[in-house]
Design a protein around this motif. Structure first.
Motif, PDB file in Angstrom:
ATOM      1  N   ALA A 157       0.837  -1.199   0.000  1.00 39.08           N
ATOM      2  CA  ALA A 157       0.000   0.000   0.000  1.00 39.08           C
ATOM      3  C   ALA A 157       0.872   1.249   0.000  1.00 39.08           C
ATOM      4  CB  ALA A 157      -0.911   0.001   1.225  1.00 39.08           C
ATOM      5  N   ASP A 158       0.558   2.178  -0.904  1.00 42.84           N
ATOM      6  CA  ASP A 158       1.299   3.446  -0.929  1.00 42.84           C
ATOM      7  C   ASP A 158       1.143   4.179   0.402  1.00 42.84           C
ATOM      8  OD1 ASP A 158       2.106   2.972  -3.518  1.00 42.84           O
ATOM      9  OD2 ASP A 158       0.414   4.037  -4.401  1.00 42.84           O
ATOM     10  N   GLU A 164       3.680   5.235   4.867  1.00 38.60           N
ATOM     11  CA  GLU A 164       3.896   5.046   3.442  1.00 38.60           C
ATOM     12  C   GLU A 164       4.593   3.723   3.165  1.00 38.60           C
ATOM     13  OE1 GLU A 164       6.061   8.390   1.999  1.00 38.60           O
ATOM     14  OE2 GLU A 164       4.357   9.783   2.167  1.00 38.60           O
ATOM     15  N   ASN A 165       4.354   3.186   1.944  1.00 41.06           N
ATOM     16  CA  ASN A 165       4.989   1.941   1.487  1.00 41.06           C
ATOM     17  C   ASN A 165       4.864   0.836   2.534  1.00 41.06           C
ATOM     18  OD1 ASN A 165       5.813   3.157  -0.943  1.00 41.06           O
ATOM     19  ND2 ASN A 165       7.639   3.984   0.045  1.00 41.06           N
ATOM     20  N   GLU A 198      -8.495 -21.918  13.864  1.00 43.69           N
ATOM     21  CA  GLU A 198      -9.543 -22.169  12.882  1.00 43.69           C
ATOM     22  C   GLU A 198     -10.622 -21.078  12.905  1.00 43.69           C
ATOM     23  OE1 GLU A 198     -12.424 -25.677  13.189  1.00 43.69           O
ATOM     24  OE2 GLU A 198     -10.758 -26.458  11.978  1.00 43.69           O
ATOM     25  N   LYS A 199     -11.110 -20.719  11.728  1.00 44.20           N
ATOM     26  CA  LYS A 199     -12.173 -19.723  11.560  1.00 44.20           C
ATOM     27  C   LYS A 199     -11.773 -18.342  12.074  1.00 44.20           C
ATOM     28  CE  LYS A 199     -16.178 -22.854  11.662  1.00 44.20           C
ATOM     29  NZ  LYS A 199     -17.503 -23.100  12.285  1.00 44.20           N
ATOM     30  N   THR A 200     -10.506 -18.003  11.947  1.00 49.76           N
ATOM     31  CA  THR A 200     -10.036 -16.670  12.344  1.00 49.76           C
ATOM     32  C   THR A 200      -9.147 -16.104  11.239  1.00 49.76           C
ATOM     33  OG1 THR A 200      -8.050 -17.461  13.494  1.00 49.76           O
ATOM     34  CG2 THR A 200     -10.083 -17.291  14.783  1.00 49.76           C
ATOM     35  N   SER A 201      -8.778 -14.825  11.397  1.00 50.16           N
ATOM     36  CA  SER A 201      -7.940 -14.159  10.401  1.00 50.16           C
ATOM     37  C   SER A 201      -6.874 -13.325  11.089  1.00 50.16           C
ATOM     38  CB  SER A 201      -8.799 -13.274   9.489  1.00 50.16           C
ATOM     39  OG  SER A 201      -9.479 -12.293  10.252  1.00 50.16           O
ATOM     40  N   ALA A 202      -5.898 -12.900  10.295  1.00 56.09           N
ATOM     41  CA  ALA A 202      -4.796 -12.098  10.837  1.00 56.09           C
ATOM     42  C   ALA A 202      -4.333 -11.103   9.783  1.00 56.09           C
ATOM     43  CB  ALA A 202      -3.635 -12.982  11.265  1.00 56.09           C
ATOM     44  N   GLU A 203      -3.801  -9.990  10.250  1.00 55.68           N
ATOM     45  CA  GLU A 203      -3.181  -8.984   9.393  1.00 55.68           C
ATOM     46  C   GLU A 203      -1.765  -8.751   9.884  1.00 55.68           C
ATOM     47  OE1 GLU A 203      -4.669  -4.782   7.729  1.00 55.68           O
ATOM     48  OE2 GLU A 203      -4.024  -4.671   9.828  1.00 55.68           O
ATOM     49  N   LEU A 204      -0.789  -8.841   8.993  1.00 57.99           N
ATOM     50  CA  LEU A 204       0.609  -8.601   9.329  1.00 57.99           C
ATOM     51  C   LEU A 204       1.060  -7.344   8.600  1.00 57.99           C
ATOM     52  CD1 LEU A 204       0.027 -11.875   9.104  1.00 57.99           C
ATOM     53  CD2 LEU A 204       2.452 -12.010   9.669  1.00 57.99           C
ATOM     54  N   VAL A 205       1.534  -6.370   9.352  1.00 58.88           N
ATOM     55  CA  VAL A 205       1.859  -5.050   8.814  1.00 58.88           C
ATOM     56  C   VAL A 205       3.345  -4.766   9.005  1.00 58.88           C
ATOM     57  CG1 VAL A 205       1.286  -2.604   8.880  1.00 58.88           C
ATOM     58  CG2 VAL A 205      -0.446  -4.299   9.513  1.00 58.88           C
ATOM     59  N   SER A 206       4.008  -4.345   7.932  1.00 61.58           N
ATOM     60  CA  SER A 206       5.431  -3.990   8.023  1.00 61.58           C
ATOM     61  C   SER A 206       5.698  -2.731   7.210  1.00 61.58           C
ATOM     62  CB  SER A 206       6.312  -5.129   7.493  1.00 61.58           C
ATOM     63  OG  SER A 206       6.135  -6.308   8.243  1.00 61.58           O
ATOM     64  N   CYS A 207       6.419  -1.798   7.827  1.00 63.53           N
ATOM     65  CA  CYS A 207       6.879  -0.600   7.131  1.00 63.53           C
ATOM     66  C   CYS A 207       8.193  -0.190   7.774  1.00 63.53           C
ATOM     67  CB  CYS A 207       5.841   0.516   7.191  1.00 63.53           C
ATOM     68  SG  CYS A 207       5.395   1.042   8.858  1.00 63.53           S
TER      69      CYS A 207
END
Length: 358
Positions: A157-158, A164-165, A198-207
């Motif tokens: 993602a900009d 940013e980035n 099970e039946k879950t989600s995750a978001e991994l963020v790096s900048c």
């Protein structure tokens, strides 16, 4: 007799070695059902899919056999499903660029699915054998599994949350559990591996400023999934029992499809209403176009030397996806094919006629 007597020691050693080889072959056969050579084959395809193999590229077709190191690129409204060993599947969504490594079962049995951009859904119908590994990697994450159904999506993602980035990896786990490892923009491991249930989600963020989980083990609502994902889950459910029933998935698919149709109808109605009620004269668009065509001043077009997305997947226009910061092939891994990844950095490739590739 003298020959046998004089070479008895050598003969005994040869016999023992032969017995060891036979025992090892039998053990391998029992462990892996007689299969020692890994087979990756496209068993379903829709739209335009291009394979890059070294300096060659060609259109993929049903039954195309993939080699380790192949780059798979899907165009808009295109998808492809890859079968591995008849019990593992990789479904690649549209506008994705994925790089697959694998070794033969007799050489350990590793599979590494590397996402440069886009999304894949992986299906493992059976638990992996002791010596096998299956990983999905993005520039800022590694997902390890034993037997499960999950989806992984990566984008750069900009701008995101004021930064940013930003590298964003989203993982949605539909069955079983997966292990997540977060990486920084420098390719370094961040914290310890985390379990996604099970039946879950995750978001991994790096900048550049930080690397962290945006969320982890967040409740997964299948009504928030896209049609393409639900359609794939329905197909998987028909082949292999997962945590969601066919009725649940079908109900969610119908609801999402209806919502998409309603949204499209409302958007078209709003556009038509705006056009009909506009006070601007119709001639203005024509005058503007003619003015632009007749203008004597040259129109400057800014061209970028780097693309953050796959710029099409036709043989004539494909440009391999690049990112600022670490590439997935620079991330620490156990990949035995690291020396072959220079081909992935090639931005110009030789066209191979489609009928020359079978």
């Amino acid at each position: 007799m003298n020959f046998i007597h004089e070479n008895l020691k050598v003969i005994i050693i040869a016999i023992v070695a032969l017995i060891v080889v036979i025992i090892a072959s039998v053990a391998l056969s029992l462990t892996f059902g007689g299969q020692t050579v890994r087979n990756l084959t496209i068993n379903d395809i829709s739209g335009t899919v291009v394979i890059i193999r070294g300096e060659k590229q060609f259109y993929a077709g049903k039954k195309t056999v993939l080699q380790s190191g192949d780059v798979i690129n899907t165009d808009k409204d295109s998808s492809v499903r890859i079968c591995i060993d008849a019990d593992k599947y990789i479904s690649i969504e549209s506008e994705s660029s994925v790089y697959v490594y694998y070794t033969n079962i007799s050489d350990r049995g590793d599979v590494s699915v590397n996402i440069a951009c886009g999304a894949v859904t992986c299906q493992l119908n059976k638990s992996l054998k002791k010596n096998e590994t299956f990983r999905v990697k993005t520039p800022n994450a590694a997902i390890s599994v034993r037997g499960t159904v999950f989806r992984t999506e990566f984008e750069l993602a900009d701008k995101y949350m004021g930064y940013e980035n930003v590298m964003l990896t989203h993982v949605q786990n539909f069955d079983g559990s997966v292990m997540l490892q977060l990486y920084s923009t420098e390719g370094e491991k961040v914290d310890e591996p985390m379990l996604l249930t099970e039946k879950t989600s995750a978001e991994l963020v790096s900048c550049d400023e930080f690397s962290q989980y945006g969320y982890l083990n967040y409740g997964l609502n299948i009504y928030d999934l896209e049609e393409i994902t639900l359609k794939e889950l329905i197909r998987i459910s028909g082949e292999h029992s997962i945590a969601y029933t066919m009725d649940e998935l079908s109900s969610a698919f119908r609801a999402v499809s209806r919502a998409a149709v309603t949204e499209g109808t409302e958007t078209a109605a709003q556009t038509e209403e705006t056009t009909l009620t506009s006070d601007a004269p119709i001639e203005e668009t024509t005058i503007s176009r003619e003015t632009a065509v007749e203008s004597s001043e040259p129109v400057e077009t800014e061209k970028s030397s780097t693309t953050l997305r796959t710029a099409g997947t036709t043989l004539e226009t494909h440009i391999y996806t690049t990112f600022p910061g670490p590439k997935w092939w620079e991330m620490p891994n156990d990949n035995p094919y690291d020396d072959e990844t220079d081909a992935a950095r090639t931005e110009s490739v030789t066209t191979v006629p489609q009928d020359a590739v079978q």
